[in-house]
Design a protein around this motif. Structure first.
Motif, PDB file in Angstrom:
ATOM      1  N   VAL A   1      -6.267  36.827   1.421  1.00 51.42           N
ATOM      2  CA  VAL A   1      -6.650  35.540   2.014  1.00 51.42           C
ATOM      3  C   VAL A   1      -5.615  34.484   1.632  1.00 51.42           C
ATOM      4  O   VAL A   1      -5.338  34.264   0.453  1.00 51.42           O
ATOM      5  N   SER A   2      -5.028  33.838   2.638  1.00 55.37           N
ATOM      6  CA  SER A   2      -4.173  32.674   2.418  1.00 55.37           C
ATOM      7  C   SER A   2      -4.967  31.447   2.846  1.00 55.37           C
ATOM      8  O   SER A   2      -5.386  31.345   4.003  1.00 55.37           O
ATOM      9  N   ALA A   3      -5.189  30.523   1.911  1.00 53.06           N
ATOM     10  CA  ALA A   3      -6.062  29.380   2.172  1.00 53.06           C
ATOM     11  C   ALA A   3      -5.269  28.078   2.199  1.00 53.06           C
ATOM     12  O   ALA A   3      -4.719  27.647   1.182  1.00 53.06           O
ATOM     13  N   ASP A   4      -5.214  27.461   3.376  1.00 56.09           N
ATOM     14  CA  ASP A   4      -4.643  26.129   3.517  1.00 56.09           C
ATOM     15  C   ASP A   4      -5.802  25.131   3.556  1.00 56.09           C
ATOM     16  O   ASP A   4      -6.968  25.522   3.461  1.00 56.09           O
ATOM     17  N   MET A   5      -5.511  23.848   3.722  1.00 59.67           N
ATOM     18  CA  MET A   5      -6.574  22.846   3.597  1.00 59.67           C
ATOM     19  C   MET A   5      -6.800  22.017   4.847  1.00 59.67           C
ATOM     20  O   MET A   5      -7.926  21.605   5.138  1.00 59.67           O
ATOM     21  N   GLU A   6      -5.739  21.772   5.630  1.00 64.91           N
ATOM     22  CA  GLU A   6      -5.879  20.856   6.767  1.00 64.91           C
ATOM     23  C   GLU A   6      -6.872  21.363   7.811  1.00 64.91           C
ATOM     24  O   GLU A   6      -7.485  20.579   8.527  1.00 64.91           O
ATOM     25  N   GLY A   7      -7.024  22.683   7.915  1.00 61.79           N
ATOM     26  CA  GLY A   7      -7.930  23.259   8.895  1.00 61.79           C
ATOM     27  C   GLY A   7      -9.307  23.587   8.367  1.00 61.79           C
ATOM     28  O   GLY A   7     -10.094  24.265   9.034  1.00 61.79           O
ATOM     29  N   VAL A   8      -9.643  23.085   7.191  1.00 62.56           N
ATOM     30  CA  VAL A   8     -10.941  23.357   6.566  1.00 62.56           C
ATOM     31  C   VAL A   8     -12.042  22.566   7.275  1.00 62.56           C
ATOM     32  O   VAL A   8     -11.815  21.488   7.829  1.00 62.56           O
ATOM     33  N   THR A   9     -13.236  23.090   7.246  1.00 66.97           N
ATOM     34  CA  THR A   9     -14.406  22.436   7.811  1.00 66.97           C
ATOM     35  C   THR A   9     -14.547  21.004   7.294  1.00 66.97           C
ATOM     36  O   THR A   9     -14.526  20.765   6.083  1.00 66.97           O
ATOM     37  N   GLY A  10     -14.666  20.021   8.196  1.00 68.04           N
ATOM     38  CA  GLY A  10     -14.942  18.642   7.808  1.00 68.04           C
ATOM     39  C   GLY A  10     -13.739  17.791   7.475  1.00 68.04           C
ATOM     40  O   GLY A  10     -13.871  16.577   7.275  1.00 68.04           O
ATOM     41  N   VAL A  11     -12.546  18.373   7.426  1.00 70.04           N
ATOM     42  CA  VAL A  11     -11.345  17.651   6.992  1.00 70.04           C
ATOM     43  C   VAL A  11     -10.601  17.088   8.201  1.00 70.04           C
ATOM     44  O   VAL A  11     -10.363  17.799   9.170  1.00 70.04           O
ATOM     45  N   VAL A  12     -10.212  15.800   8.149  1.00 70.01           N
ATOM     46  CA  VAL A  12      -9.501  15.195   9.289  1.00 70.01           C
ATOM     47  C   VAL A  12      -8.352  14.282   8.899  1.00 70.01           C
ATOM     48  O   VAL A  12      -7.549  13.926   9.760  1.00 70.01           O
TER      49      VAL A  12
ATOM     50  N   ALA B   1      -5.355  12.478   5.893  1.00 69.65           N
ATOM     51  CA  ALA B   1      -4.534  12.699   4.706  1.00 69.65           C
ATOM     52  C   ALA B   1      -5.306  12.384   3.425  1.00 69.65           C
ATOM     53  O   ALA B   1      -5.092  13.029   2.386  1.00 69.65           O
ATOM     54  N   GLU B   2      -6.213  11.409   3.475  1.00 67.89           N
ATOM     55  CA  GLU B   2      -7.030  11.089   2.296  1.00 67.89           C
ATOM     56  C   GLU B   2      -7.924  12.262   1.890  1.00 67.89           C
ATOM     57  O   GLU B   2      -8.391  12.333   0.758  1.00 67.89           O
ATOM     58  N   ASP B   3      -8.161  13.178   2.834  1.00 70.61           N
ATOM     59  CA  ASP B   3      -8.996  14.343   2.548  1.00 70.61           C
ATOM     60  C   ASP B   3      -8.230  15.460   1.831  1.00 70.61           C
ATOM     61  O   ASP B   3      -8.842  16.292   1.162  1.00 70.61           O
ATOM     62  N   VAL B   4      -6.915  15.498   2.011  1.00 75.50           N
ATOM     63  CA  VAL B   4      -6.178  16.695   1.580  1.00 75.50           C
ATOM     64  C   VAL B   4      -5.071  16.428   0.574  1.00 75.50           C
ATOM     65  O   VAL B   4      -4.418  17.368   0.114  1.00 75.50           O
ATOM     66  N   GLN B   5      -4.845  15.166   0.215  1.00 75.29           N
ATOM     67  CA  GLN B   5      -3.785  14.832  -0.724  1.00 75.29           C
ATOM     68  C   GLN B   5      -4.356  14.133  -1.949  1.00 75.29           C
ATOM     69  O   GLN B   5      -4.972  13.078  -1.819  1.00 75.29           O
ATOM     70  N   PRO B   6      -4.143  14.693  -3.138  1.00 72.06           N
ATOM     71  CA  PRO B   6      -4.542  13.954  -4.327  1.00 72.06           C
ATOM     72  C   PRO B   6      -3.641  12.730  -4.496  1.00 72.06           C
ATOM     73  O   PRO B   6      -2.458  12.796  -4.178  1.00 72.06           O
ATOM     74  N   PRO B   7      -4.165  11.561  -4.891  1.00 65.16           N
ATOM     75  CA  PRO B   7      -5.551  11.300  -5.299  1.00 65.16           C
ATOM     76  C   PRO B   7      -6.375  10.664  -4.178  1.00 65.16           C
ATOM     77  O   PRO B   7      -7.065   9.653  -4.418  1.00 65.16           O
ATOM     78  N   GLY B   8      -6.330  11.193  -2.974  1.00 60.68           N
ATOM     79  CA  GLY B   8      -7.077  10.628  -1.863  1.00 60.68           C
ATOM     80  C   GLY B   8      -8.550  10.463  -2.180  1.00 60.68           C
ATOM     81  O   GLY B   8      -9.135  11.233  -2.943  1.00 60.68           O
ATOM     82  N   ARG B   9      -9.170   9.491  -1.550  1.00 63.87           N
ATOM     83  CA  ARG B   9     -10.549   9.144  -1.915  1.00 63.87           C
ATOM     84  C   ARG B   9     -11.538  10.267  -1.608  1.00 63.87           C
ATOM     85  O   ARG B   9     -12.608  10.331  -2.218  1.00 63.87           O
ATOM     86  N   ASP B  10     -11.212  11.148  -0.662  1.00 64.26           N
ATOM     87  CA  ASP B  10     -12.117  12.253  -0.349  1.00 64.26           C
ATOM     88  C   ASP B  10     -11.547  13.623  -0.735  1.00 64.26           C
ATOM     89  O   ASP B  10     -12.116  14.657  -0.380  1.00 64.26           O
ATOM     90  N   TYR B  11     -10.417  13.622  -1.462  1.00 63.07           N
ATOM     91  CA  TYR B  11      -9.773  14.888  -1.808  1.00 63.07           C
ATOM     92  C   TYR B  11     -10.681  15.797  -2.635  1.00 63.07           C
ATOM     93  O   TYR B  11     -10.791  17.001  -2.378  1.00 63.07           O
ATOM     94  N   GLU B  12     -11.361  15.254  -3.643  1.00 66.12           N
ATOM     95  CA  GLU B  12     -12.193  16.093  -4.502  1.00 66.12           C
ATOM     96  C   GLU B  12     -13.331  16.743  -3.712  1.00 66.12           C
ATOM     97  O   GLU B  12     -13.678  17.903  -3.937  1.00 66.12           O
ATOM     98  N   ARG B  13     -13.904  15.996  -2.779  1.00 66.83           N
ATOM     99  CA  ARG B  13     -14.946  16.567  -1.926  1.00 66.83           C
ATOM    100  C   ARG B  13     -14.368  17.672  -1.040  1.00 66.83           C
ATOM    101  O   ARG B  13     -15.004  18.715  -0.827  1.00 66.83           O
ATOM    102  N   SER B  14     -13.152  17.472  -0.566  1.00 68.90           N
ATOM    103  CA  SER B  14     -12.531  18.460   0.303  1.00 68.90           C
ATOM    104  C   SER B  14     -12.209  19.751  -0.446  1.00 68.90           C
ATOM    105  O   SER B  14     -12.167  20.835   0.152  1.00 68.90           O
TER     106      SER B  14
END
Length: 273
Positions: A5-16, A18-31
């Protein structure tokens, strides 16, 4: 049956965003939780299909995104960087199938968080004469190892991109792109159920991988002409024009990771700018 399994983040459920996928984005930890649970759905599906082992490679950004304490304990995890083979670290011909979880479409496509490896810095990539991105390069390298790609999850544009390479691969759209930072989301529970059931069905009906072409040329067009001027110091890399380098890629990912390191040293643009 061994599954990779190769796991990327941009295509994850609920993610839309840059704040979702880049630390220290406000929603990164939830993502990170969302990413781990998408992977868990694939792991459950793999074991339901009879897997005897699952290896997960954290393939996004810092490669320290997946949460080991929440990951299905039946899976082994490769975490951190640098890794010589980057997004396919750990993949070998001994695996029976590969899964792409949370992948995104290539640069220039109007998909959620679309880019090719480095956001703004890379404009286009061609494998021989076909435009590609991370999806096409993963598929080509897995095929070179003789490992079929069984499943991809991401937004609808990522799913369409893989289907253009190999229509036999099962895909799970977990969101539908409205723009580069907006999507219509599939409900979380529904998306995870689809990942699990699709993985089980795909692994139960594996098809041989697409045979790799005997000669593959990788060409990369950069935004900055400074990058190609440095990359030509690498043996076997030539400059097609001021912003495009090309070369025969016997070890595609190992050489491409070197490209990224050189670009990082030469430029300072953050991703998604």
């Amino acid at each position: 049956m061994k599954v990779y399994v190769s796991a990327d983040m941009e295509g994850v459920t609920g993610v839309v965003d840059a704040e979702d996928v880049q630390p220290p984005g406000r929603d990164y930890e939830r993502s990170r939780v969302l990413m781990t649970e998408d992977v868990n759905a694939a792991v459950r599906g793999a074991y339901a299909a009879g897997a005897t082992g699952v290896l997960v490679n954290d393939a996004h950004g810092p490669m320290r995104n997946l949460l080991p304490d929440l990951l299905d304990p039946r899976a082994r995890l490769i975490k951190g960087r640098p890794k010589p083979m980057g997004m396919i670290e750990g993949l070998t011909p001994e695996y029976d199938a590969a899964l792409c979880i949370g992948y995104h479409s290539r640069a220039g496509v109007l998909g959620v968080l679309s880019h090719s490896f480095m956001g703004h810095e890379i404009e286009d990539i061609w494998l021989d004469d076909q435009l590609t991105g991370e999806i096409g390069l993963f598929h080509a390298t897995a095929a070179a190892y003789g490992v079929p790609v069984a499943v991809l999850t991401g937004d609808d544009t990522a799913c369409d991109e893989l289907k253009s390479w190999d229509p036999t691969v099962s895909t799970v759209p977990v969101k539908f792109a409205k723009d580069r930072f907006a999507a219509e989301l599939v409900p979380v529970d529904q998306a995870r159920a689809a990942i699990e059931s699709t993985t089980t069905a795909a692994l139960a009906n594996l098809t041989p991988p697409t045979q790799p072409r005997t000669s593959q040329t990788l060409s990369v067009r950069w935004q900055s002409a400074s990058v190609p001027s440095h990359l030509t110091a690498i043996p076997g890399v030539t400059r097609r024009d001021d912003r495009t380098v090309t070369g025969d890629m016997l070890h595609l990912y190992r050489l491409f990771n070197l490209f990224l390191r050189v670009c990082t040293a030469v430029t300072s643009n953050p991703p998604y700018c």
